[in-house]
Design a protein around this motif. Sequence first.
Motif, mmCIF file in Angstrom:
data_model
loop_
_atom_site.group_PDB
_atom_site.id
_atom_site.type_symbol
_atom_site.label_atom_id
_atom_site.label_comp_id
_atom_site.label_asym_id
_atom_site.label_seq_id
_atom_site.Cartn_x
_atom_site.Cartn_y
_atom_site.Cartn_z
ATOM 1 N N ALA A 112 0.851 -1.422 -0.032
ATOM 2 C CA ALA A 112 -0.325 0.085 0.133
ATOM 3 C C ALA A 112 0.361 1.166 -0.087
ATOM 4 C CB ALA A 112 -0.823 0.005 1.162
ATOM 5 N N ASP A 113 1.577 1.200 0.703
ATOM 6 C CA ASP A 113 2.993 2.378 0.920
ATOM 7 C C ASP A 113 3.858 2.590 -0.487
ATOM 8 O OD1 ASP A 113 4.075 0.381 1.714
ATOM 9 O OD2 ASP A 113 4.334 1.321 3.827
ATOM 10 N N GLU A 114 4.308 1.657 -1.099
ATOM 11 C CA GLU A 114 5.352 1.951 -1.758
ATOM 12 C C GLU A 114 4.430 1.956 -3.956
ATOM 13 O OE1 GLU A 114 7.471 -1.536 -1.917
ATOM 14 O OE2 GLU A 114 8.281 -0.992 0.537
ATOM 15 N N PRO A 115 5.080 2.059 -4.224
ATOM 16 C CA PRO A 115 4.979 1.865 -6.422
ATOM 17 C C PRO A 115 4.520 0.897 -6.172
ATOM 18 C CG PRO A 115 6.427 4.275 -5.400
ATOM 19 C CD PRO A 115 6.629 3.234 -4.209
ATOM 20 N N ALA A 116 3.792 0.804 -7.350
ATOM 21 C CA ALA A 116 3.671 -0.431 -8.107
ATOM 22 C C ALA A 116 4.702 -1.028 -8.938
ATOM 23 C CB ALA A 116 2.386 -1.070 -8.600
ATOM 24 N N ARG A 117 4.926 -1.664 -9.616
ATOM 25 C CA ARG A 117 6.348 -1.618 -10.725
ATOM 26 C C ARG A 117 5.368 -2.759 -11.291
ATOM 27 N NH1 ARG A 117 12.357 -2.680 -9.223
ATOM 28 N NH2 ARG A 117 11.048 -4.459 -8.378
ATOM 29 N N LEU A 118 5.031 -2.473 -12.733
ATOM 30 C CA LEU A 118 4.679 -2.979 -14.087
ATOM 31 C C LEU A 118 6.511 -2.557 -15.368
ATOM 32 C CD1 LEU A 118 2.687 -0.864 -13.274
ATOM 33 C CD2 LEU A 118 1.125 -2.975 -15.228
ATOM 34 N N TRP A 119 6.075 -3.508 -15.786
ATOM 35 C CA TRP A 119 6.816 -3.622 -17.696
ATOM 36 C C TRP A 119 6.242 -3.284 -18.602
ATOM 37 C CZ3 TRP A 119 8.412 -6.380 -12.451
ATOM 38 C CH2 TRP A 119 9.313 -5.944 -11.886
ATOM 39 N N LEU A 120 6.648 -3.150 -19.265
ATOM 40 C CA LEU A 120 6.125 -2.743 -20.503
ATOM 41 C C LEU A 120 7.531 -3.053 -21.660
ATOM 42 C CD1 LEU A 120 4.514 -2.882 -22.549
ATOM 43 C CD2 LEU A 120 4.450 -0.948 -22.421
ATOM 44 N N GLN A 121 7.634 -4.324 -22.159
ATOM 45 C CA GLN A 121 8.848 -4.656 -23.122
ATOM 46 C C GLN A 121 8.033 -4.630 -24.784
ATOM 47 O OE1 GLN A 121 10.180 -8.577 -22.398
ATOM 48 N NE2 GLN A 121 11.461 -8.063 -24.769
ATOM 49 N N ASN A 122 8.363 -3.891 -25.450
ATOM 50 C CA ASN A 122 8.410 -3.377 -26.834
ATOM 51 C C ASN A 122 9.948 -4.309 -27.414
ATOM 52 O OD1 ASN A 122 6.575 -1.378 -26.016
ATOM 53 N ND2 ASN A 122 5.026 -2.620 -27.388
ATOM 54 N N ASN A 123 9.543 -5.476 -28.516
ATOM 55 C CA ASN A 123 10.936 -6.137 -28.780
ATOM 56 C C ASN A 123 12.276 -5.844 -28.002
ATOM 57 O OD1 ASN A 123 10.108 -5.725 -31.477
ATOM 58 N ND2 ASN A 123 9.870 -3.880 -31.579
ATOM 59 N N SER A 124 13.008 -5.182 -28.149
ATOM 60 C CA SER A 124 14.094 -5.043 -27.122
ATOM 61 C C SER A 124 14.240 -4.458 -26.382
ATOM 62 C CB SER A 124 15.659 -5.012 -27.746
ATOM 63 O OG SER A 124 15.516 -3.670 -28.496
ATOM 64 N N GLU A 125 13.048 -3.452 -26.177
ATOM 65 C CA GLU A 125 13.221 -2.025 -24.946
ATOM 66 C C GLU A 125 12.001 -2.443 -23.527
ATOM 67 O OE1 GLU A 125 11.671 2.259 -25.225
ATOM 68 O OE2 GLU A 125 11.694 1.680 -26.626
ATOM 69 N N ILE A 126 12.917 -2.570 -22.606
ATOM 70 C CA ILE A 126 11.956 -2.497 -21.671
ATOM 71 C C ILE A 126 11.596 -0.839 -20.942
ATOM 72 C CG2 ILE A 126 11.794 -4.048 -19.495
ATOM 73 C CD1 ILE A 126 12.841 -6.130 -20.740
ATOM 74 N N LYS A 127 10.247 -0.638 -20.529
ATOM 75 C CA LYS A 127 10.253 0.318 -20.246
ATOM 76 C C LYS A 127 8.914 -0.149 -18.821
ATOM 77 C CE LYS A 127 7.131 5.068 -20.899
ATOM 78 N NZ LYS A 127 6.205 5.378 -21.031
ATOM 79 N N GLU A 128 9.867 0.853 -17.929
ATOM 80 C CA GLU A 128 9.977 0.307 -15.987
ATOM 81 C C GLU A 128 8.551 1.269 -16.210
ATOM 82 O OE1 GLU A 128 11.364 -0.708 -12.648
ATOM 83 O OE2 GLU A 128 11.558 1.235 -12.386
ATOM 84 N N MET A 129 7.377 1.271 -16.082
ATOM 85 C CA MET A 129 6.229 2.552 -15.340
ATOM 86 C C MET A 129 5.637 2.201 -13.474
ATOM 87 S SD MET A 129 3.623 1.132 -18.634
ATOM 88 C CE MET A 129 3.995 -0.275 -18.529
ATOM 89 N N LEU A 130 5.395 2.510 -13.033
ATOM 90 C CA LEU A 130 4.859 2.848 -11.513
ATOM 91 C C LEU A 130 3.609 3.892 -11.263
ATOM 92 C CD1 LEU A 130 8.017 3.884 -10.083
ATOM 93 C CD2 LEU A 130 7.924 2.125 -9.852
ATOM 94 N N THR A 131 2.898 3.093 -10.877
ATOM 95 C CA THR A 131 1.554 3.966 -9.601
ATOM 96 C C THR A 131 2.042 4.293 -8.987
ATOM 97 O OG1 THR A 131 1.122 1.627 -9.188
ATOM 98 C CG2 THR A 131 0.453 1.988 -11.445
ATOM 99 N N ASP A 132 1.004 5.538 -8.260
ATOM 100 C CA ASP A 132 1.045 6.013 -7.022
ATOM 101 C C ASP A 132 0.832 5.060 -5.741
ATOM 102 O OD1 ASP A 132 1.782 8.305 -8.527
ATOM 103 O OD2 ASP A 132 -0.396 9.077 -7.842
ATOM 104 N N PRO A 133 1.212 4.629 -5.004
ATOM 105 C CA PRO A 133 1.063 4.078 -3.403
ATOM 106 C C PRO A 133 -0.351 4.459 -3.371
ATOM 107 C CG PRO A 133 2.873 5.230 -3.476
ATOM 108 C CD PRO A 133 2.465 5.968 -4.552
ATOM 109 N N VAL A 134 -1.268 2.865 -3.402
ATOM 110 C CA VAL A 134 -2.508 3.562 -3.085
ATOM 111 C C VAL A 134 -2.591 2.594 -2.234
ATOM 112 C CG1 VAL A 134 -3.095 4.567 -4.523
ATOM 113 C CG2 VAL A 134 -3.649 2.064 -4.904
#
Length: 330
Positions: free
Chosen positions: A259-281
Amino acid sequence: MNKVRWGILSTAKIGRVQVIPAMQKSQYAQVVAIASRDKQKAEETANDLGIFKIYDDYEALLADPDIDAIYNPLPNHLHVPYTIKALQAGKHVLCEKPIALTAREAQQLFDACQQYPQLKVMEAFMYRFHPQWLKAKQLVDAGLLGEVKTINAFFSYFNNDAANIRNKPETGGGALMDIGCYCISFPRYIIGTEPQRVTSLIDFDPEMKTDRLTSGLLDFGNGVTATFTCSTQLQPYQRVNIFGTKGRLEIEIPVNAIADEPARLWLQNNSEIKEMLTDPVNQYTIQTDEFSKAILNNTPVPTPLTDAVNNMKVIDALFESAKKESWISL
């Protein structure tokens, strides 16, 4: 501001540790009472959480005219009976997952709800309210992954205590019911349709008789599948991967997001991996907010009860598949 007045059925750990503290942070809810058949437990929990009313009888709490809604975290075999009793007492109900022991029992609850159209009932799949899953759904629907072809989920923890309610088959214990229900719900939510057939492989604990390791394959048709493994006797871990023709999305902590930390997702397109964070909720607080608003505004609940019935149909089919060692059509 009007608030929904909540009563809590039982001092279950999920309620004490996670849900009740989160409900108390909701701007639309007020926890006013708790019941336990063990009065001492009720008193201790009420003192710890600052709950004013205490009942040592579930029916007495249901009869309280100052309670609008019930949170039901009772053992699985009591979900439907006490949700129906709450409806008969004129209360809205947020019921823990899985909603029932079987799809037939879930349908009985659905049918009972038709007699009380003014009351709201929802299965408490709190993950659907977390921004990480809203983001995942948004990315999929926007086509950033291309055509989603398969989803893989893994969820495990270790608990071999025979006295624990999760290890008792007669009360709806076992991996598939306790955590596999999430693994089934994930692809149904993301893909937006129901599987056409399923198959599974289940390993049962020889003493406790509950499934301790369950793997399943869901066929959604048109070459779209979902796979999962869940276990109650493995190293704790959880992860979801969504694979499309143009990309892959990975969700780090799909169920118990901190709850008190950002959640992490990774979006991969070909060889590029982008980390995405969502607000702590706190996803439990958001769940309470949204369900309470549906009560206050008399609008549909975010997740209809038909979804709970359909999830149970898949669970039933997976158990049947393991027994018959074959594909089961839905």
